[in-house]
Design a protein around this motif. Structure first.
Motif, short mmCIF file in Angstrom:
data_model
loop_
_atom_site.label_atom_id
_atom_site.label_comp_id
_atom_site.label_asym_id
_atom_site.label_seq_id
_atom_site.Cartn_x
_atom_site.Cartn_y
_atom_site.Cartn_z
N ARG A 1 73.54 26.57 23.85
CA ARG A 1 72.77 27.79 24.07
C ARG A 1 71.42 27.78 23.34
O ARG A 1 70.68 28.75 23.42
CB ARG A 1 73.60 28.99 23.61
N GLU B 1 78.89 36.66 35.52
CA GLU B 1 77.69 35.98 35.03
C GLU B 1 77.99 35.10 33.83
O GLU B 1 77.47 33.98 33.72
CB GLU B 1 76.62 37.01 34.66
N PHE B 2 78.85 35.57 32.92
CA PHE B 2 79.22 34.76 31.76
C PHE B 2 79.86 33.45 32.23
O PHE B 2 79.55 32.38 31.70
CB PHE B 2 80.18 35.52 30.85
N GLU C 1 77.25 31.12 33.81
CA GLU C 1 76.36 30.57 32.78
C GLU C 1 77.10 29.52 31.96
O GLU C 1 76.52 28.49 31.59
CB GLU C 1 75.85 31.70 31.89
N ARG D 1 77.10 26.47 34.00
CA ARG D 1 75.76 25.86 34.05
C ARG D 1 75.47 25.09 32.77
O ARG D 1 74.95 23.96 32.80
CB ARG D 1 74.70 26.94 34.23
N LEU D 2 75.80 25.66 31.63
CA LEU D 2 75.53 25.01 30.36
C LEU D 2 76.30 23.70 30.21
O LEU D 2 75.88 22.81 29.48
CB LEU D 2 75.85 25.96 29.21
N TRP E 1 76.04 35.18 43.46
CA TRP E 1 76.03 34.31 42.28
C TRP E 1 75.85 32.85 42.67
O TRP E 1 75.23 32.08 41.94
CB TRP E 1 77.31 34.52 41.47
N LYS F 1 72.21 32.57 43.03
CA LYS F 1 71.52 32.58 41.74
C LYS F 1 71.72 31.27 40.99
O LYS F 1 70.84 30.83 40.22
CB LYS F 1 72.02 33.75 40.89
N TYR F 2 72.88 30.63 41.18
CA TYR F 2 73.20 29.37 40.50
C TYR F 2 73.52 28.31 41.56
O TYR F 2 74.67 27.86 41.68
CB TYR F 2 74.40 29.55 39.58
#
Length: 310
Positions: A40, A187-188, A191, A194-195, A242, A245-246
C-alpha cells in the motif's frame, strides 16, 4: 502524511518472555503487516498497549512494564526490517485497556492487523476477547492473520511443490452478500486483488426457502438450478461496475446452495485472503461481528479481512 498500517504488538506473557531472551514465539503477523504496508506504500506503526497494575505497596509498576514494552517493540521492528527493509517503521506505546487503545488507533489507520493462533493446521483462529472486541467495533478494516503465517503462504506453490514468493498470489475471496451488497466491502476486495495481482473469487451462499416460509402468493419451490442461475445473474450485475473500474482483475463468480460457514471454508481453501463485511449497529446488546464474519473468523484457515460498513 500517509495514514499507516498498524500492527498490534502482543503484550502477552509469551511475547514478554521472548523480549527478555526466552525462546521466541512465532511473531510473523508483523511480517504480514509489513507486506501490507509495502503493497500500500504506507508506513507501518507497531503499537503496544499495556495497563499498569499497582503493587501491594501502592506504587505503580510502570517502569518495568515500559521497559519490557520497549524491548518487545524493538524485537518486532527488527523482525519487520528483516522482512521488508524498505518499509518505514514507527513505534508507539499506549497505556490503557488494550481493546480501547486499539480502537482509537484503528480510527487513524489505513488497516489494522491483529495476529492470532490457528486452531489447527487447517482452519480457524484462536481469537481472544481483545481481538474480538476490536473486530466488532473498529471503524476501519481489521485483518486477522495466523501468527505462524509466512510470506510464501500467500503464494501458490512452485512447480516442484516447494514454497515460493516468486509464484503468483493465491486468490482473494470476497464473501458477497447479494441480499445487501456493500460498496465498501466489494471495493476493499478488488483493491486487495489489485495490490497482489491476484484473481478475485466472489462467493455467495444461498439457501432454499422452506415451504413454511412461503406466502400464499409466492412462487413455490423453484428448481435449485433455476434459483442458482438467478443468483449468479444478480452477482454478475452487481460486480459489473467493479469489473469496469478494475479491468485488469480476473474475476471468478460462484453461487452455492448451503450454509455460509461451510461454503466459505470450501471456497477459501488455498486462498490468500478472505474479505467479509460487518455492519455498524446501534443495537442495545452492543456491536456484533455478524454471523458470516463470526463463522469466517472461527472456521476459515486463511487471513480474514473484516470491513465495516453502514
Amino acid at each position: 502524511m500517509l495514514v499507516p498500517v498498524i500492527a498490534a504488538v502482543d503484550g502477552s506473557a509469551e511475547s514478554f518472555a521472548a523480549a527478555m531472551g526466552a525462546p521466541p514465539t512465532p511473531l510473523r503477523q508483523w511480517g504480514r503487516a509489513a507486506r501490507e504496508a509495502a503493497r500500500r506504500n504506507r508506513p507501518l506503526k507497531l503499537l503496544h498497549a499495556w495497563s499498569w497494575h499497582p503493587r501491594q505497596d501502592g506504587e505503580p509498576a510502570t517502569a518495568a512494564q515500559r521497559h519490557l514494552a520497549r524491548r518487545c517493540l524493538r524485537q518486532a521492528e527488527e523482525r519487520v526490517q528483516r522482512t521488508c527493509p524498505g518499509v518505514r517503521v514507527e513505534e508507539e506505546q499506549v497505556e490503557g485497556p488494550a481493546t480501547a487503545a486499539l480502537l482509537r488507533a484503528a480510527d487513524e489507520a489505513d488497516l489494522l492487523v491483529l495476529g492470532s493462533r490457528g486452531l489447527s493446521g487447517f482452519t480457524g483462529f484462536v481469537v481472544g476477547s481483545v481481538a474480538l472486541g476490536v473486530v466488532a467495533r473498529a471503524a476501519r478494516p481489521v485483518v486477522l492473520v495466523r501468527a505462524e503465517e509466512t510470506a510464501p503462504d500467500e503464494h501458490v506453490p512452485a512447480a516442484d511443490g516447494h514454497d515460493s514468493t516468486r509464484t503468483p498470489y493465491r486468490d482473494v475471496v470476497l464473501a458477497l452478500d447479494l441480499n445487501d451488497p456493500c460498496d465498501e466491502v466489494i471495493e476493499f476486495a478488488f483493491e486487495a486483488a489489485r495490490l497482489r495481482h491476484a484473481r478475485l473469487h466472489a462467493v455467495h451462499a444461498w439457501q432454499q426457502p422452506s415451504a413454511i416460509a412461503l406466502g400464499p402468493g409466492d412462487i413455490g419451490l423453484v428448481q435449485v438450478p433455476q434459483r442458482a442461475d438467478e443468483w449468479l445473474g444478480f452477482m454478475t450485475a452487481v460486480l459489473q461496475v467493479w469489473r469496469e473500474k478494475y479491468p485488469e482483475i480476473e474475476v471468478a463468480e460462484t453461487v452455492t446452495e448451503g450454509r455460509a460457514q461451510s461454503v466459505l471454508v470450501r471456497a477459501t481453501s488455498g486462498a490468500s485472503l478472505l474479505v467479509v463485511g460487518r455492519r455498524f449497529t446501534d443495537r442495545p446488546a452492543g456491536p456484533r461481528t455478524g454471523p458470516v464474519a463470526h463463522a469466517a473468523i472461527h472456521h476459515v484457515g486463511c487471513p480474514v479481512a473484516v470491513v465495516p460498513h453502514a
